[in-house]
Design a protein around this motif. Structure first.
Motif, PDB file in Angstrom:
ATOM      1  N   GLN A 122     -79.086  17.296 -55.609  1.00  0.00           N
ATOM      2  CA  GLN A 122     -79.447  18.878 -56.057  1.00  0.00           C
ATOM      3  C   GLN A 122     -80.822  19.477 -56.127  1.00  0.00           C
ATOM      4  O   GLN A 122     -81.028  20.769 -55.490  1.00  0.00           O
ATOM      5  CB  GLN A 122     -79.422  18.867 -57.415  1.00  0.00           C
ATOM      6  CG  GLN A 122     -78.138  18.833 -58.286  1.00  0.00           C
ATOM      7  CD  GLN A 122     -77.319  20.361 -57.491  1.00  0.00           C
ATOM      8  OE1 GLN A 122     -75.948  19.742 -56.339  1.00  0.00           O
ATOM      9  NE2 GLN A 122     -77.583  20.941 -58.756  1.00  0.00           N
ATOM     10  N   ASN A 164     -69.016  17.348 -56.783  1.00  0.00           N
ATOM     11  CA  ASN A 164     -69.106  18.084 -57.807  1.00  0.00           C
ATOM     12  C   ASN A 164     -70.625  17.835 -58.919  1.00  0.00           C
ATOM     13  O   ASN A 164     -70.009  16.494 -59.635  1.00  0.00           O
ATOM     14  CB  ASN A 164     -67.759  18.508 -58.900  1.00  0.00           C
ATOM     15  CG  ASN A 164     -68.161  19.558 -60.476  1.00  0.00           C
ATOM     16  OD1 ASN A 164     -69.306  19.416 -60.239  1.00  0.00           O
ATOM     17  ND2 ASN A 164     -66.990  19.572 -61.075  1.00  0.00           N
ATOM     18  N   PRO A 165     -71.694  18.280 -58.887  1.00  0.00           N
ATOM     19  CA  PRO A 165     -73.235  18.229 -59.455  1.00  0.00           C
ATOM     20  C   PRO A 165     -72.930  18.318 -60.693  1.00  0.00           C
ATOM     21  O   PRO A 165     -72.726  16.986 -61.743  1.00  0.00           O
ATOM     22  CB  PRO A 165     -74.308  19.036 -59.178  1.00  0.00           C
ATOM     23  CG  PRO A 165     -73.747  20.018 -58.999  1.00  0.00           C
ATOM     24  CD  PRO A 165     -71.925  19.664 -58.261  1.00  0.00           C
ATOM     25  N   ASP A 166     -71.906  18.272 -61.422  1.00  0.00           N
ATOM     26  CA  ASP A 166     -71.522  18.525 -63.347  1.00  0.00           C
ATOM     27  C   ASP A 166     -71.163  16.963 -63.195  1.00  0.00           C
ATOM     28  O   ASP A 166     -71.283  16.899 -64.255  1.00  0.00           O
ATOM     29  CB  ASP A 166     -70.563  19.312 -63.847  1.00  0.00           C
ATOM     30  CG  ASP A 166     -71.189  20.864 -64.250  1.00  0.00           C
ATOM     31  OD1 ASP A 166     -72.251  20.587 -64.702  1.00  0.00           O
ATOM     32  OD2 ASP A 166     -70.387  21.796 -64.473  1.00  0.00           O
ATOM     33  N   GLN A 198     -69.294  27.097 -67.240  1.00  0.00           N
ATOM     34  CA  GLN A 198     -71.148  26.817 -67.436  1.00  0.00           C
ATOM     35  C   GLN A 198     -71.160  25.455 -66.000  1.00  0.00           C
ATOM     36  O   GLN A 198     -71.803  24.702 -66.653  1.00  0.00           O
ATOM     37  CB  GLN A 198     -71.226  26.659 -68.321  1.00  0.00           C
ATOM     38  CG  GLN A 198     -72.898  26.817 -68.885  1.00  0.00           C
ATOM     39  CD  GLN A 198     -73.502  25.367 -69.485  1.00  0.00           C
ATOM     40  OE1 GLN A 198     -73.460  25.795 -70.992  1.00  0.00           O
ATOM     41  NE2 GLN A 198     -74.318  23.999 -69.439  1.00  0.00           N
ATOM     42  N   GLN A 199     -70.557  26.075 -65.573  1.00  0.00           N
ATOM     43  CA  GLN A 199     -70.375  25.205 -64.036  1.00  0.00           C
ATOM     44  C   GLN A 199     -71.982  24.594 -63.651  1.00  0.00           C
ATOM     45  O   GLN A 199     -72.450  26.168 -63.435  1.00  0.00           O
ATOM     46  CB  GLN A 199     -69.884  25.725 -63.062  1.00  0.00           C
ATOM     47  CG  GLN A 199     -67.841  24.950 -63.408  1.00  0.00           C
ATOM     48  CD  GLN A 199     -68.160  23.239 -62.893  1.00  0.00           C
ATOM     49  OE1 GLN A 199     -69.207  22.419 -62.656  1.00  0.00           O
ATOM     50  NE2 GLN A 199     -66.866  22.686 -62.601  1.00  0.00           N
ATOM     51  N   LEU A 200     -72.628  23.831 -63.173  1.00  0.00           N
ATOM     52  CA  LEU A 200     -73.543  23.634 -62.441  1.00  0.00           C
ATOM     53  C   LEU A 200     -73.261  24.609 -60.818  1.00  0.00           C
ATOM     54  O   LEU A 200     -72.837  24.132 -60.263  1.00  0.00           O
ATOM     55  CB  LEU A 200     -74.694  22.271 -62.481  1.00  0.00           C
ATOM     56  CG  LEU A 200     -75.147  21.975 -63.333  1.00  0.00           C
ATOM     57  CD1 LEU A 200     -75.465  19.982 -63.114  1.00  0.00           C
ATOM     58  CD2 LEU A 200     -76.356  22.460 -64.112  1.00  0.00           C
ATOM     59  N   LYS A 201     -74.202  25.467 -60.843  1.00  0.00           N
ATOM     60  CA  LYS A 201     -73.921  26.244 -59.378  1.00  0.00           C
ATOM     61  C   LYS A 201     -75.143  25.032 -58.183  1.00  0.00           C
ATOM     62  O   LYS A 201     -75.720  24.707 -58.644  1.00  0.00           O
ATOM     63  CB  LYS A 201     -74.323  27.397 -59.799  1.00  0.00           C
ATOM     64  CG  LYS A 201     -73.317  28.627 -60.228  1.00  0.00           C
ATOM     65  CD  LYS A 201     -72.488  28.966 -60.212  1.00  0.00           C
ATOM     66  CE  LYS A 201     -71.201  29.202 -60.744  1.00  0.00           C
ATOM     67  NZ  LYS A 201     -71.054  29.085 -61.897  1.00  0.00           N
TER      68      LYS A 201
END
Ligand code: HEM
Lengths: 395, 541
Positions: free
Chosen positions: A164, A294-296, B537-540
């Motif tokens: 990120q 996927n960072p989430d 609210q996904q982190l983009k």
């Protein structure tokens, strides 16, 4: 009994190689297009990891039989066990989230920890009376499991940060991320240096005054820093460039400082080589490989590891520790440095959880906290044992 | 108290952010949880009316609001964390070598930094007033912030209805619209299969699981508070006793702090070391060490209870209670007390025997005598008529400049100044005798005292403990563990479904682990034609 000890250490070597090969297979999964659907590489990777884990359990129990006490009673044994639990924690997280990339980072960390452990004296050591308690084993093993699960949160946090953090410009984030990577290189440097000088059987004897008495101090690495007011006794080895400062008084203080300097220097060389080859920040070079994750989800894994690990850590490092201390020293809490640092670790993760739940610290902030928590755990494992020795000091 | 009536008919307390029943944002209160700036609703505490967010007028309000703030709590935790770490820079006073004077020890060992450390009181950090204040503040904060939230949260969760206001659904993090004729029965049975509790109202569905995990934090905070209260109770002397007794082999001592009710006899103190020859497994490790490694410290003890405790001044009459082998990790327990093996002294001198003879002729003996070092007699009459008088006794002799002194009252290095009266009753001679020395200060003595032998015995040090606070702490710890597991290993997940004109809306909320919630939704919409909702609210990346 001798045979069993040999079998045991061979099993440990074997598990090390299993983990090493498994790492390469997890590396292979990076090239696969999709995440989620498990490819061949992933299946082989996790199978090898499990095989390594079972082999290491074999090491653990054969050594237990040989020594007739649970092998978590010196620094080598405890740290090895910690590495094994890290692998176990990874296996658990793998089956919840099926993320290969966690393995790609967690296994090297476990490998480093096991290799690091092997740098300490490996013989079976006798137990002093206060260590003869079942509660001790229960306490030490549970605490290690808790710390290992929390370490997965660090691994996920690190992946998150590499993925990120904006690498197009220099920032505090890029600096500290490189610093974390450099610390990992330093650990590797320590292992390489210790092994190399060990293989050469390097010895340098000093005589130095410690607490008013002249004692022998033995170095296994060339002395960059010699003991304060020390006299080199061995011929044909390097003269120390510097003397340790006067306030470092313990018999081993200067030697440990010297080892630390070797680790940092060799880490610097390794890191420098990496930078030369990559021609950019190490994290910047890794970043594109992680873009598909996927960072989430990585963020959630990091948090999930804390929420699984925190109760286990509380139970092992605080509650069981108190029960043992009550039995052994008739006081459940004594404010000895190791205990205090367990409390600090615990407070830190409580801090983490409150920030996350109530103040919405997600993503990058949360990942940095996970890295910080691991730094505290490592500090407690290494620095407090080696530097601020307390009642628990194994070495 | 002003009440707020929602359009759904439910009456909410003042300060409510989202209607307890239908979740409709209550006008004028959206600033409280910052819902104005955000497109998604802040679901913390269900938007219930918390005292701390509602009132801020009186002094009580201000104190309440201060302590119920998580920001303040987090600061208290971090300050305690940093403070604790300061205490590990140098050893605490209790860990400096016995006998060392802290006033000089820190400066001698650690220089200026040590001196400052000592002067700031960090050598006794954890029992300092300000450190205890910090812990107490955390305790207060825990109580207030828990009460502030648990009551309204409980109300809101109890009052919630399956039928929700449409903005409530739309502004959830996981939300989706489906324009199709969906299979509601399949959806419901899927949810039930995944252990959701399904409630229905006018075709609106609320599926919920793991609500009890919401109480986890409050349960664990109660555990913490109990633990802290237990720690506070230690300051009551009747709850907590911490004493210590030294006992020489063969002697019986009253167990201190028991009001003279219990006595303990030290029959034998045993110190065992590992033997590298016998214990092959440790051979290598033992050979690498210069000093022997202890394998056991043990006191063979007899515990007595006094039967005539009520008779003041009488000789105690003792009745044997039990015979114990007290080793480290295995204390002797009796009558609420416990005796722990915690220290020892090996080979303390118990008696010394001397021979008096003519100076220069060891065979011309005038007599022998034995000094019992625990109760030395003042005068010893010998067979020949000679007499020896103890002038001074130094149990642990050392020279302070040119002055003999004793370090302690324990006979670790006994020495005496004797007056020797000759058999004919003339003037006494002065003689100084101890272990390995015999000094004639005038060099004109006719008689000499020689050490003939001595007896030694071991001394054991037992810690005496009574601790009635332990049950408190144990219960506190247990409740903490239950609460923390309840809150961490389960999550509170909810899925709402609302019929619309041409299909359905679906929304989901969880207090943590969104991945798990999304997987649950994925599984429960199978074969229902409901479309997978989106995470808004996904982190983009
Ligand atoms: C060392 C002390 C503390 C410990 C170990 C502790 C532990 C915890 C834990 C484990 C949770 C659950 C977190 C989660 O589920 O992720 C929690 C929640 C919570 N804690 Fe603490 N806590 C401590 C002190 C405090 C203090 C001083 C406050 C006061 C401000 C506080 C306020 C809260 C609140 C309000 C929650 C619930 C958060 C929410 O539901 O949004 N805690 N605590």
């Amino acid at each position: 009994m001798g045979d069993l000890v040999t079998i045991s250490s061979n099993l440990l070597y074997a598990s090390f190689f299993f983990y090493l090969i498994a790492t390469f297979f997890f590396g292979g999964t990076i090239r696969e297009k999709k995440t989620g659907n498990r490819g061949k590489a992933s299946t082989i990777g996790i199978s090898l990891t499990i095989a390594g884990f079972v082999t290491q359990l074999g090491y653990f129990f054969t050594r237990w039989v040989a020594s007739q006490h649970a092998p978590v009673s010196n620094l080598f044994e405890f740290t090895t066990f910690f590495g094994m639990m890290l692998v176990m924690a990874f296996i658990i997280i793998y089956f919840i989230y099926r993320l290969d990339v966690i393995g790609l980072f967690a296994l090297p960390v476990a490998l480093l920890i096991i290799a690091y452990a092997s740098m300490f004296p490996r013989e079976i050591s006798p137990l002093v009376p206060s260590l003869k308690s079942h509660w001790l084993y229960i306490h030490v093993t549970t605490a290690a499991v808790g710390e290992a699960i929390l370490a997965i949160s660090f691994v996920a946090g690190l992946i998150f940060l590499i993925r990120q953090i904006d690498q197009t410009k220099k920032s505090k984030h890029t600096f500290w991320l490189e610093f974390v990577i450099y610390s990992i290189f330093s650990t590797l440097g320590f292992i390489i240096m210790t092994t190399a000088f060990g293989a050469m059987d390097y010895q340098a004897q000093f005589q130095a005054p410690v607490e008013g008495q002249v004692v022998n101090v033995e170095y296994q690495m060339p002395a960059i820093v010699g003991p304060n007011a020390g006299e080199l006794q061995t011929d044909g080895v390097m003269q120390p460039l510097l003397d340790a400062p006067e306030w470092m008084r313990g018999q081993d203080a200067a030697r440990k400082l010297n080892t630390l300097i070797w680790s940092f220097l060799s880490g610097l060389v390794l890191y420098g080589i990496a930078r030369l080859i990559l021609r950019k920040r190490v994290a910047a070079a890794l970043q594109p490989k992680l873009k598909k994750f996927n960072p989430d989800l990585i963020d959630e894994v990091s948090y999930r590891a804390v929420s699984i690990g925190f109760p286990v850590f509380t139970l092992g490092a605080l509650i069981f520790a108190m029960i043992w201390a009550q039995e052994a020293w008739n006081r459940f809490w004594g404010w000895d440095p190791k205990e205090v640092w367990a409390l600090i670790t615990w407070l830190f993760y409580a801090f983490f959880l409150h920030l996350r739940l109530s103040r919405g610290w997600h993503g990058t902030k949360s990942a940095w906290l996970a890295v910080g928590g691991f730094a505290i755990i490592m500090f407690n494992l290494i620095a407090v044992n080696l530097v601020i020795a307390g009642l628990h000091s194994y070495a | 108290m002003k009440k707020i009536k929602c359009e759904c008919g439910h009456v909410n307390p003042e300060g409510t952010v989202l209607c307890e029943a239908c979740g409709k944002p209550i006008e004028g209160n959206q600033h409280i949880d910052g819902n104005i700036k955000d497109s998604l609703l802040n679901m913390r505490y269900e938007g219930s009316a918390r005292r701390s967010q509602t009132y801020n007028r009186s002094m009580v309000d201000k104190v309440w609001n201060f302590f119920s703030s998580v920001k303040v709590g987090v600061w208290l935790i971090i300050i305690t964390l940093v403070a604790s770490s300061l205490g590990t820079i140098f050893p605490q006073e209790m860990y400096i070598p016995p006998g060392a004077d802290p006033v000089t020890f820190y400066e001698d060992q650690y220089g200026l930094a040590g001196k400052i450390y000592y002067q700031l009181g960090f050598h006794n950090l954890y029992s300092s007033l300000w450190f205890m204040m910090l812990i107490a503040l955390i305790g207060v904060s825990l109580v207030i912030c828990s009460i502030d939230r648990v009551v309204p949260l409980h109300r809101a969760l109890k009052k919630q209805k399956p039928k929700r206001h449409h903005t409530f659904l739309k502004r959830q993090r996981v939300f989706g619209e489906t324009k199709a004729n969906v299979d509601m029965d399949a959806f419901k049975s899927n949810l039930q299969k995944h252990r959701y509790k399904v409630r229905e109202q006018d075709g609106h569905i609320l599926a919920e699981k793991g609500r009890f995990s919401r109480w986890g934090p409050y349960v664990n905070h109660i555990g913490l508070i109990l633990f802290l209260l237990g720690a506070l109770l230690r300051f009551l002397p009747s709850m907590y006793i911490d004493d210590f007794v030294w006992i020489r082999e063969g002697e019986t001592e009253v167990v201190p702090s028991t009001g003279g009710q219990y006595y303990v006899k030290n029959e034998d103190f045993i110190l065992e070391n590992y033997d590298p020859e016998k214990d092959k497994r440790f051979q290598e490790a033992l050979m690498n060490q210069d000093v022997p490694v202890a394998s056991n410290y043990q006191t063979n003890a007899v515990i007595y209870e006094r039967t005539n405790n009520d008779v003041v001044g009488a000789e105690p009459e003792l009745q044997e209670l039990s015979r114990e082998k007290i080793v480290v990790n295995e204390p002797a327990k009796f009558g609420g007390f416990a005796l722990y093996q915690s220290s020892f002294q090996l080979d303390e001198f118990s008696s010394m025997s001397f021979t008096l003879h003519e100076t220069g002729d060891e065979s011309a003996v005038l007599g022998e005598f034995t000094v019992d070092l625990t109760q030395p007699k003042m005068e010893y009459k010998l067979d020949s008529g000679a007499k020896v008088v103890i002038d001074e006794y130094f149990p642990e002799y050392y020279m302070d400049g040119n002055q003999p002194r004793s370090k302690s009252k324990f006979p670790k290095n006994p020495a005496f100044v004797f007056y020797v009266y000759p058999p004919d009753g003339g003037e006494p001679e002065v003689s100084f005798a101890g272990i390995g020395m015999n000094i004639d200060p005038t060099n004109e003595n006719d008689y000499k005292l020689s050490l003939k032998g001595f007896d030694t015995r071991d001394v054991t040090g037992l810690a005496v403990k009574k601790d009635y606070t332990l049950p408190f702490m144990a219960v506190g710890g247990l409740i903490f563990m239950i609460g923390v597991i309840q809150g961490m290993y389960w999550n509170h997940r909810r899925i709402w479904l609302q019929p619309t004109e041409d299909g359905v809306w679906i929304a989901g909320h969880t207090n943590k682990n969104w991945y798990g919630l999304k997987r649950d939704i994925e599984k429960s919409i199978q074969n229902t034609r409901i479309e997978m909702p989106e995470d808004q609210q996904q982190l983009k990346g």
